[in-house]
Design a protein around this motif. Sequence first.
Motif, PDB file in Angstrom:
ATOM      1  N   GLU A 275      -5.572  32.906 -20.015  1.00  0.00           N
ATOM      2  CA  GLU A 275      -5.184  32.094 -18.867  1.00  0.00           C
ATOM      3  C   GLU A 275      -3.700  32.225 -18.544  1.00  0.00           C
ATOM      4  O   GLU A 275      -3.240  31.657 -17.547  1.00  0.00           O
ATOM      5  CB  GLU A 275      -5.531  30.623 -19.127  1.00  0.00           C
ATOM      6  N   HIS A 276      -2.979  32.950 -19.382  1.00  0.00           N
ATOM      7  CA  HIS A 276      -1.537  33.135 -19.183  1.00  0.00           C
ATOM      8  C   HIS A 276      -1.219  34.604 -19.481  1.00  0.00           C
ATOM      9  O   HIS A 276      -0.610  34.934 -20.506  1.00  0.00           O
ATOM     10  CB  HIS A 276      -0.756  32.200 -20.111  1.00  0.00           C
ATOM     11  N   PRO A 277      -1.616  35.512 -18.571  1.00  0.00           N
ATOM     12  CA  PRO A 277      -1.654  36.941 -18.901  1.00  0.00           C
ATOM     13  C   PRO A 277      -0.393  37.741 -18.578  1.00  0.00           C
ATOM     14  O   PRO A 277      -0.382  38.950 -18.783  1.00  0.00           O
ATOM     15  CB  PRO A 277      -2.811  37.439 -18.024  1.00  0.00           C
ATOM     16  N   HIS A 278       0.668  37.080 -18.116  1.00  0.00           N
ATOM     17  CA  HIS A 278       1.779  37.839 -17.533  1.00  0.00           C
ATOM     18  C   HIS A 278       2.944  38.075 -18.482  1.00  0.00           C
ATOM     19  O   HIS A 278       4.023  38.483 -18.044  1.00  0.00           O
ATOM     20  CB  HIS A 278       2.284  37.126 -16.270  1.00  0.00           C
TER      21      HIS A 278
ATOM     22  N   ILE B 123      14.219  38.343 -31.372  1.00  0.00           N
ATOM     23  CA  ILE B 123      13.432  38.116 -30.166  1.00  0.00           C
ATOM     24  C   ILE B 123      12.521  39.303 -29.902  1.00  0.00           C
ATOM     25  O   ILE B 123      12.963  40.459 -29.887  1.00  0.00           O
ATOM     26  CB  ILE B 123      14.339  37.902 -28.932  1.00  0.00           C
ATOM     27  N   ASP B 124      11.246  39.020 -29.676  1.00  0.00           N
ATOM     28  CA  ASP B 124      10.283  40.036 -29.235  1.00  0.00           C
ATOM     29  C   ASP B 124       9.580  39.495 -27.999  1.00  0.00           C
ATOM     30  O   ASP B 124       9.168  38.325 -27.969  1.00  0.00           O
ATOM     31  CB  ASP B 124       9.246  40.311 -30.325  1.00  0.00           C
ATOM     32  N   LYS B 125       9.414  40.336 -26.983  1.00  0.00           N
ATOM     33  CA  LYS B 125       8.686  39.911 -25.794  1.00  0.00           C
ATOM     34  C   LYS B 125       8.263  41.131 -24.986  1.00  0.00           C
ATOM     35  O   LYS B 125       8.902  42.189 -25.033  1.00  0.00           O
ATOM     36  CB  LYS B 125       9.516  38.960 -24.937  1.00  0.00           C
ATOM     37  N   GLU B 126       7.169  40.952 -24.245  1.00  0.00           N
ATOM     38  CA  GLU B 126       6.635  42.024 -23.405  1.00  0.00           C
ATOM     39  C   GLU B 126       5.991  41.409 -22.165  1.00  0.00           C
ATOM     40  O   GLU B 126       5.409  40.316 -22.240  1.00  0.00           O
ATOM     41  CB  GLU B 126       5.563  42.817 -24.151  1.00  0.00           C
ATOM     42  N   PRO B 127       6.016  42.119 -21.035  1.00  0.00           N
ATOM     43  CA  PRO B 127       5.397  41.608 -19.805  1.00  0.00           C
ATOM     44  C   PRO B 127       3.919  41.982 -19.697  1.00  0.00           C
ATOM     45  O   PRO B 127       3.451  42.454 -18.669  1.00  0.00           O
ATOM     46  CB  PRO B 127       6.223  42.284 -18.711  1.00  0.00           C
ATOM     47  N   ILE B 128       3.185  41.798 -20.801  1.00  0.00           N
ATOM     48  CA  ILE B 128       1.753  42.078 -20.808  1.00  0.00           C
ATOM     49  C   ILE B 128       1.032  40.914 -21.483  1.00  0.00           C
ATOM     50  O   ILE B 128       1.650  40.084 -22.153  1.00  0.00           O
ATOM     51  CB  ILE B 128       1.417  43.393 -21.538  1.00  0.00           C
ATOM     52  N   LYS B 129      -0.271  40.871 -21.315  1.00  0.00           N
ATOM     53  CA  LYS B 129      -1.063  39.821 -21.943  1.00  0.00           C
ATOM     54  C   LYS B 129      -0.938  39.924 -23.461  1.00  0.00           C
ATOM     55  O   LYS B 129      -1.055  41.007 -24.036  1.00  0.00           O
ATOM     56  CB  LYS B 129      -2.522  39.954 -21.524  1.00  0.00           C
ATOM     57  N   ALA B 130      -0.724  38.769 -24.112  1.00  0.00           N
ATOM     58  CA  ALA B 130      -0.546  38.762 -25.561  1.00  0.00           C
ATOM     59  C   ALA B 130      -1.727  39.399 -26.278  1.00  0.00           C
ATOM     60  O   ALA B 130      -1.553  40.131 -27.264  1.00  0.00           O
ATOM     61  CB  ALA B 130      -0.328  37.331 -26.046  1.00  0.00           C
ATOM     62  N   ALA B 131      -2.935  39.139 -25.788  1.00  0.00           N
ATOM     63  CA  ALA B 131      -4.134  39.675 -26.437  1.00  0.00           C
ATOM     64  C   ALA B 131      -4.193  41.198 -26.370  1.00  0.00           C
ATOM     65  O   ALA B 131      -4.922  41.821 -27.149  1.00  0.00           O
ATOM     66  CB  ALA B 131      -5.386  39.076 -25.798  1.00  0.00           C
ATOM     67  N   CYS B 132      -3.431  41.801 -25.472  1.00  0.00           N
ATOM     68  CA  CYS B 132      -3.441  43.259 -25.302  1.00  0.00           C
ATOM     69  C   CYS B 132      -2.245  43.940 -25.955  1.00  0.00           C
ATOM     70  O   CYS B 132      -2.097  45.167 -25.837  1.00  0.00           O
ATOM     71  CB  CYS B 132      -3.467  43.606 -23.814  1.00  0.00           C
ATOM     72  N   SER B 133      -1.398  43.168 -26.616  1.00  0.00           N
ATOM     73  CA  SER B 133      -0.159  43.723 -27.146  1.00  0.00           C
ATOM     74  C   SER B 133      -0.339  44.251 -28.569  1.00  0.00           C
ATOM     75  O   SER B 133      -0.569  43.480 -29.504  1.00  0.00           O
ATOM     76  CB  SER B 133       0.941  42.659 -27.139  1.00  0.00           C
ATOM     77  N   GLN B 134      -0.187  45.548 -28.741  1.00  0.00           N
ATOM     78  CA  GLN B 134      -0.223  46.145 -30.072  1.00  0.00           C
ATOM     79  C   GLN B 134       0.991  45.715 -30.878  1.00  0.00           C
ATOM     80  O   GLN B 134       0.909  45.526 -32.098  1.00  0.00           O
ATOM     81  CB  GLN B 134      -0.268  47.672 -29.959  1.00  0.00           C
TER      82      GLN B 134
ATOM     83  N   MET C 259       7.200  32.172 -10.686  1.00  0.00           N
ATOM     84  CA  MET C 259       8.500  32.535 -10.137  1.00  0.00           C
ATOM     85  C   MET C 259       8.948  33.823 -10.818  1.00  0.00           C
ATOM     86  O   MET C 259       9.034  33.873 -12.043  1.00  0.00           O
ATOM     87  CB  MET C 259       9.537  31.439 -10.411  1.00  0.00           C
ATOM     88  N   GLY C 260       9.216  34.854 -10.057  1.00  0.00           N
ATOM     89  CA  GLY C 260       9.725  36.083 -10.637  1.00  0.00           C
ATOM     90  C   GLY C 260       8.648  37.115 -10.915  1.00  0.00           C
ATOM     91  O   GLY C 260       7.489  36.800 -11.160  1.00  0.00           O
ATOM     92  N   GLU C 261       9.067  38.382 -10.895  1.00  0.00           N
ATOM     93  CA  GLU C 261       8.150  39.500 -11.108  1.00  0.00           C
ATOM     94  C   GLU C 261       7.617  39.528 -12.535  1.00  0.00           C
ATOM     95  O   GLU C 261       8.141  38.874 -13.427  1.00  0.00           O
ATOM     96  CB  GLU C 261       8.873  40.814 -10.813  1.00  0.00           C
ATOM     97  N   ILE C 262       6.578  40.334 -12.739  1.00  0.00           N
ATOM     98  CA  ILE C 262       6.011  40.518 -14.073  1.00  0.00           C
ATOM     99  C   ILE C 262       6.726  41.691 -14.729  1.00  0.00           C
ATOM    100  O   ILE C 262       6.243  42.832 -14.747  1.00  0.00           O
ATOM    101  CB  ILE C 262       4.486  40.738 -13.993  1.00  0.00           C
ATOM    102  N   ILE C 263       7.918  41.401 -15.244  1.00  0.00           N
ATOM    103  CA  ILE C 263       8.766  42.399 -15.883  1.00  0.00           C
ATOM    104  C   ILE C 263       9.369  41.776 -17.137  1.00  0.00           C
ATOM    105  O   ILE C 263       9.448  40.557 -17.271  1.00  0.00           O
ATOM    106  CB  ILE C 263       9.886  42.898 -14.942  1.00  0.00           C
ATOM    107  N   SER C 264       9.837  42.618 -18.045  1.00  0.00           N
ATOM    108  CA  SER C 264      10.357  42.141 -19.320  1.00  0.00           C
ATOM    109  C   SER C 264      11.508  41.143 -19.176  1.00  0.00           C
ATOM    110  O   SER C 264      11.543  40.136 -19.893  1.00  0.00           O
ATOM    111  CB  SER C 264      10.794  43.323 -20.184  1.00  0.00           C
ATOM    112  N   PRO C 265      12.479  41.366 -18.258  1.00  0.00           N
ATOM    113  CA  PRO C 265      13.576  40.392 -18.147  1.00  0.00           C
ATOM    114  C   PRO C 265      13.129  38.995 -17.732  1.00  0.00           C
ATOM    115  O   PRO C 265      13.902  38.039 -17.893  1.00  0.00           O
ATOM    116  CB  PRO C 265      14.481  41.015 -17.075  1.00  0.00           C
ATOM    117  N   ASN C 266      11.913  38.865 -17.205  1.00  0.00           N
ATOM    118  CA  ASN C 266      11.424  37.551 -16.804  1.00  0.00           C
ATOM    119  C   ASN C 266      10.571  36.877 -17.882  1.00  0.00           C
ATOM    120  O   ASN C 266      10.098  35.758 -17.685  1.00  0.00           O
ATOM    121  CB  ASN C 266      10.611  37.655 -15.519  1.00  0.00           C
TER     122      ASN C 266
END
Length: 262
Positions: free
Chosen positions: A28-31, A45-56, A80-87
Amino acid sequence: MCEIFCFNSDKPKQINECLECFYNHSEEHPHGWGLANMQSNEFVIDKEPIKAACSQHLKEILSNPLVSKNVFAHIRLATMGEIISPNCHPFTELDDNNRSWMLIHNGTIFDYPPLDKYQEIETGDTDSERILLYIIDNINKFEKVKGAPSTIKERFNLIAELIEGLSKGNKVNLMIYDGDLTYIHSNMKDSLYYLKNDDGFLVASTPITDDDGWKPAELNKLFGIIDGNIIFESKEHKNEFIFTEEHEKFLQKSLDSINSGE
């Protein structure tokens, strides 16, 4: 919107199970997803602009014991904001005294003009990042006038004042960490819960364990937590956020615009 989570304790604990339950909500929170592990004043810090369930990458992190006293996590539904890593949350920044700050946010700033100027300097384009820049700007101004670093209590009092202003007409569920103190705030009913047990202090958008002790976070107050205990509590403000049909239309329009640009 998003979901947020933090764990705070006096001793390092393994919290893989809690994090796995939290990240299971990513359908429900895929971005995007984020994880902040605070180790000896170092922010990992670790983060990615993808769904957590899809993150290797996330799977690799959680395949090993994650042991810490202070952990924060976020899953993003972009409004608010694009689906990119800085967001993706968490956001981090240094103040003028070289203190590291971290912030994660669940909510939306519908109208707060003092944040507008930070659009020119933020890395991404989210209202959440602007909140952190606004807080640090005010910390810097306070310490410049004082001529010395702020105390923990001074920072807590200043942030309580800033958040009271931010929360007028806006949803401001925040978790902030300044290297010493964890700050927690919610101003919308049934949108943040906490559990205090022998392991420590857990806070999440929805209960993530089967424990019976989960309770709704008290609204319209800022809490300061160290070593699994609340040490500061602000006065209650009157800016409870009530989600309306107009808010829903605004957010849906924004989400549709973001999705159309994927």
